[in-house]
Design a protein around this motif. Structure first.
Motif, PDB file in Angstrom:
ATOM      1  N   THR A  17       0.797  -1.233   0.000  1.00 28.57           N
ATOM      2  CA  THR A  17       0.000   0.000   0.000  1.00 28.57           C
ATOM      3  C   THR A  17       0.825   1.277   0.000  1.00 28.57           C
ATOM      4  O   THR A  17       0.257   2.368  -0.153  1.00 28.57           O
ATOM      5  N   SER A  18       2.148   1.191   0.173  1.00 28.13           N
ATOM      6  CA  SER A  18       2.974   2.397   0.326  1.00 28.13           C
ATOM      7  C   SER A  18       3.407   2.942  -1.029  1.00 28.13           C
ATOM      8  O   SER A  18       4.510   2.666  -1.512  1.00 28.13           O
ATOM      9  N   PHE A  19       2.540   3.699  -1.648  1.00 30.53           N
ATOM     10  CA  PHE A  19       2.872   4.406  -2.881  1.00 30.53           C
ATOM     11  C   PHE A  19       3.468   5.773  -2.532  1.00 30.53           C
ATOM     12  O   PHE A  19       3.288   6.283  -1.437  1.00 30.53           O
ATOM     13  N   GLY A  20       4.181   6.370  -3.502  1.00 31.11           N
ATOM     14  CA  GLY A  20       4.542   7.769  -3.370  1.00 31.11           C
ATOM     15  C   GLY A  20       5.977   8.086  -3.037  1.00 31.11           C
ATOM     16  O   GLY A  20       6.321   9.252  -2.888  1.00 31.11           O
ATOM     17  N   GLY A  21       6.849   7.099  -2.891  1.00 34.34           N
ATOM     18  CA  GLY A  21       8.256   7.389  -2.659  1.00 34.34           C
ATOM     19  C   GLY A  21       8.637   7.441  -1.193  1.00 34.34           C
ATOM     20  O   GLY A  21       7.784   7.291  -0.299  1.00 34.34           O
ATOM     21  N   PRO A  22       9.926   7.656  -0.910  1.00 31.71           N
ATOM     22  CA  PRO A  22      10.456   7.537   0.456  1.00 31.71           C
ATOM     23  C   PRO A  22       9.778   8.429   1.485  1.00 31.71           C
ATOM     24  O   PRO A  22       9.514   7.987   2.610  1.00 31.71           O
ATOM     25  N   VAL A  23       9.510   9.689   1.140  1.00 28.87           N
ATOM     26  CA  VAL A  23       8.889  10.588   2.112  1.00 28.87           C
ATOM     27  C   VAL A  23       7.504  10.077   2.498  1.00 28.87           C
ATOM     28  O   VAL A  23       7.124  10.055   3.677  1.00 28.87           O
ATOM     29  N   GLY A  27       5.734   8.463   6.197  1.00 28.59           N
ATOM     30  CA  GLY A  27       4.424   8.800   6.737  1.00 28.59           C
ATOM     31  C   GLY A  27       3.590   7.565   7.023  1.00 28.59           C
ATOM     32  O   GLY A  27       2.946   7.462   8.079  1.00 28.59           O
ATOM     33  N   TYR A  28       3.592   6.612   6.095  1.00 30.28           N
ATOM     34  CA  TYR A  28       2.878   5.354   6.323  1.00 30.28           C
ATOM     35  C   TYR A  28       3.442   4.626   7.545  1.00 30.28           C
ATOM     36  O   TYR A  28       2.693   4.080   8.358  1.00 30.28           O
ATOM     37  N   PHE A  29       4.773   4.587   7.640  1.00 30.90           N
ATOM     38  CA  PHE A  29       5.413   3.921   8.776  1.00 30.90           C
ATOM     39  C   PHE A  29       5.004   4.578  10.092  1.00 30.90           C
ATOM     40  O   PHE A  29       4.750   3.892  11.079  1.00 30.90           O
ATOM     41  N   ALA A 261       8.473   2.254 -14.670  1.00 32.64           N
ATOM     42  CA  ALA A 261       7.566   1.263 -14.088  1.00 32.64           C
ATOM     43  C   ALA A 261       7.754   1.167 -12.577  1.00 32.64           C
ATOM     44  O   ALA A 261       6.790   0.946 -11.834  1.00 32.64           O
ATOM     45  N   ALA A 262       8.979   1.334 -12.122  1.00 33.58           N
ATOM     46  CA  ALA A 262       9.244   1.271 -10.681  1.00 33.58           C
ATOM     47  C   ALA A 262       8.519   2.370  -9.925  1.00 33.58           C
ATOM     48  O   ALA A 262       8.263   2.231  -8.719  1.00 33.58           O
ATOM     49  N   GLN A 263       8.182   3.477 -10.608  1.00 30.84           N
ATOM     50  CA  GLN A 263       7.430   4.556  -9.960  1.00 30.84           C
ATOM     51  C   GLN A 263       5.973   4.165  -9.735  1.00 30.84           C
ATOM     52  O   GLN A 263       5.294   4.759  -8.886  1.00 30.84           O
ATOM     53  N   ALA A 264       5.499   3.194 -10.503  1.00 29.56           N
ATOM     54  CA  ALA A 264       4.072   2.870 -10.476  1.00 29.56           C
ATOM     55  C   ALA A 264       3.721   1.806  -9.453  1.00 29.56           C
ATOM     56  O   ALA A 264       2.546   1.539  -9.226  1.00 29.56           O
ATOM     57  N   VAL A 265       4.707   1.186  -8.845  1.00 26.03           N
ATOM     58  CA  VAL A 265       4.428   0.119  -7.887  1.00 26.03           C
ATOM     59  C   VAL A 265       4.680   0.632  -6.471  1.00 26.03           C
ATOM     60  O   VAL A 265       5.437   1.570  -6.260  1.00 26.03           O
ATOM     61  N   PRO A 266       4.023   0.026  -5.486  1.00 32.58           N
ATOM     62  CA  PRO A 266       4.287   0.432  -4.102  1.00 32.58           C
ATOM     63  C   PRO A 266       5.646  -0.078  -3.649  1.00 32.58           C
ATOM     64  O   PRO A 266       6.282  -0.891  -4.318  1.00 32.58           O
ATOM     65  N   GLY A 267       6.083   0.411  -2.493  1.00 28.00           N
ATOM     66  CA  GLY A 267       7.330  -0.083  -1.933  1.00 28.00           C
ATOM     67  C   GLY A 267       8.540   0.702  -2.392  1.00 28.00           C
ATOM     68  O   GLY A 267       8.416   1.754  -3.029  1.00 28.00           O
ATOM     69  N   PRO A 268       9.742   0.211  -2.080  1.00 32.29           N
ATOM     70  CA  PRO A 268      10.968   0.981  -2.308  1.00 32.29           C
ATOM     71  C   PRO A 268      11.352   1.085  -3.779  1.00 32.29           C
ATOM     72  O   PRO A 268      11.222   0.115  -4.541  1.00 32.29           O
ATOM     73  N   LEU A 269      11.860   2.250  -4.165  1.00 35.62           N
ATOM     74  CA  LEU A 269      12.304   2.467  -5.539  1.00 35.62           C
ATOM     75  C   LEU A 269      13.548   1.638  -5.866  1.00 35.62           C
ATOM     76  O   LEU A 269      13.831   1.375  -7.029  1.00 35.62           O
ATOM     77  N   PHE A 270      14.286   1.209  -4.840  1.00 37.09           N
ATOM     78  CA  PHE A 270      15.468   0.390  -5.078  1.00 37.09           C
ATOM     79  C   PHE A 270      15.135  -0.940  -5.752  1.00 37.09           C
ATOM     80  O   PHE A 270      16.017  -1.615  -6.275  1.00 37.09           O
ATOM     81  N   PRO A 368       2.832   9.952  -8.303  1.00 34.23           N
ATOM     82  CA  PRO A 368       3.648   9.310  -9.344  1.00 34.23           C
ATOM     83  C   PRO A 368       2.900   8.214 -10.087  1.00 34.23           C
ATOM     84  O   PRO A 368       3.093   8.035 -11.293  1.00 34.23           O
ATOM     85  N   LEU A 369       2.029   7.470  -9.399  1.00 25.51           N
ATOM     86  CA  LEU A 369       1.264   6.410 -10.065  1.00 25.51           C
ATOM     87  C   LEU A 369       0.388   6.987 -11.170  1.00 25.51           C
ATOM     88  O   LEU A 369       0.350   6.457 -12.294  1.00 25.51           O
ATOM     89  N   ARG A 370      -0.298   8.078 -10.881  1.00 27.73           N
ATOM     90  CA  ARG A 370      -1.149   8.696 -11.907  1.00 27.73           C
ATOM     91  C   ARG A 370      -0.313   9.222 -13.067  1.00 27.73           C
ATOM     92  O   ARG A 370      -0.722   9.112 -14.235  1.00 27.73           O
ATOM     93  N   ILE A 371       0.849   9.789 -12.766  1.00 26.26           N
ATOM     94  CA  ILE A 371       1.718  10.309 -13.815  1.00 26.26           C
ATOM     95  C   ILE A 371       2.196   9.178 -14.715  1.00 26.26           C
ATOM     96  O   ILE A 371       2.246   9.306 -15.951  1.00 26.26           O
TER      97      ILE A 371
END
Length: 388
Positions: A17-23, A27-29, A261-270, A368-371
């Motif tokens: 469920t954690s979309f949106g990047g590290p920042v 917040g989710y954490f 594609a990595a921007q469109a999935v939840p979790g870490p960008l790494f 980012p998912l919408r973009i």
């Protein structure tokens, strides 16, 4: 055992469920671990975030590992990493298998994803620059770093730039030491020292292996080296991996498509590394690349915790980090130019689309998912009418 199962379930939920990047992840954490479950108090969470932002590696994933460490020891840290990383890794493995099974190089949505990469990295450069490259000295370091990696086109050039930036930071800046209560995590000295020895041993060995080894050993060496030297979050891993993997292991089109594609999935960008490893060497390569790029961050969390309170009081360390952070903006700006802009923007219409996506991301607060989804649709439309 029940505690470890609980750690896995909660971290898996966050990984889904954690979309949106590290920042956003932090917040989710906070909502899950601090407010809802009370596994760590607010002060301890703030201290843990400060530690992970100080270290190289994926900061949000390292915070998750640290909370797993508090809740379930070293095994808990490993389980927390697996749960948070698993969903995005599986999704990117599937995307990579689709990309390698079918030739998607000329697909319209791939072109759209490349334009998305322009927008996302431009937004990251602007955001980081406004925080880390303010003032004449920091701006000068950013420009020197930019020039260094553009002139010397070699993966080790980035390492040299960061080392020089640390030296300049030590000489040019002043900083007050951080204060605060001891970090509320306890790890035995044996575990910590062993983790640090392994971290630095691999750090010395991997650049050599990356140049002399072949196959999966070389892939793992490249990924570990990238994970150990990246300050500033997931976006900054892009220039390291691009110089190391393109064009030797894959072409730039597939590289940028995976990054988008990595921007469109939840979790870490790494987990972008998961996609790259799968394209290069199948599912086993994807799993190996994932473990290799996250390993240094894990070792540092385990290794630095007992010494953190002493380190954050050190003025010299703080000054070096100011220089490193300014240089990181220059590295990312170089990646924005080459390969992202040079291989993605071919026409004036491409530039218009990329700039429009950037504006939606920066000024209209679109996720980012919408973009990513919008960019893929625009790419397909342009391809369908013969404009891409």
């Amino acid at each position: 055992m029940s505690r470890w199962i609980e750690i896995f379930i909660v971290s898996l939920k966050l990984g889904l469920t954690s979309f949106g990047g590290p920042v956003a992840h932090l917040g989710y954490f906070y909502e899950e671990y601090v407010k809802r479950r009370k596994w760590i108090d607010e002060k301890g969470y703030a201290d843990l975030v400060a530690l992970c932002q100080f270290l190289p590696g994926p900061a949000s994933s390292q915070v998750g590992m640290g909370i797993g460490l508090i809740r379930g020891g070293v095994v808990g840290a490993i389980i927390s990493f697996i749960g948070f990383t698993l969903p995005s890794s599986l999704l990117l493995i599937m995307f990579a298998l689709l990309a390698t099974t079918y030739d998607l190089t000329d697909a319209g949505f791939i072109h759209g994803l490349k334009l998305v990469a322009v927008a996302i990295v431009a937004d990251a450069v602007l955001g980081m620059g406004m925080k880390l490259a303010v003032g004449r000295k920091r701006l000068a370091l950013m420009l020197l770093a930019l020039a260094g990696v553009l002139i010397f086109d070699h993966p080790l050039a980035q390492v040299g730039v960061l080392l020089l930036a640390a030296l300049f930071g030590l000489l040019l800046f002043k900083v007050e030491p951080q204060s605060g209560q001891p970090l509320a995590i306890h790890v035995s000295r044996v575990w910590s020292i062993s983790a640090l020895i392994l971290f630095f041993g691999l750090l010395v060995a991997t650049p050599i292996l990356a140049t002399v080894a072949t196959g999966n050993v070389q892939l793992a060496s490249i990924m570990y080296n990238a994970g150990a030297l990246v300050f500033g979050g997931g976006h900054v891993v892009l220039p390291f991996l691009n110089q190391a993997l393109v064009p030797g292991f894959m072409d730039g089109t597939n590289f940028l498509a995976g990054y988008a594609a990595a921007q469109a999935v939840p979790g870490p960008l790494f987990t972008f590394a998961t996609y790259l490893g799968t394209v290069i060497s199948g599912v086993s390569g994807g799993l190996l690349a994932t473990l290799a790029i996250f390993l240094p961050g894990f070792l540092l969390v385990i290794g630095v915790v007992p010494f953190w309170d002493r380190v954050r009081m050190n003025k010299q360390v703080g000054r070096m980090l100011i220089g490193v952070n300014a240089a990181v903006v220059g590295l990312l700006l170089a990646a924005l130019y080459d390969p992202i802009f040079t291989s993605s923007v071919e026409t004036g219409l491409d530039f218009f689309v990329a700039f429009g996506l950037f504006c939606l991301l920066r000024f209209y607060n679109q996720s980012p998912l919408r973009i990513v989804l919008l960019g893929a649709v625009i790419g397909m439309v342009l391809s369908g009418i013969g404009l891409a």
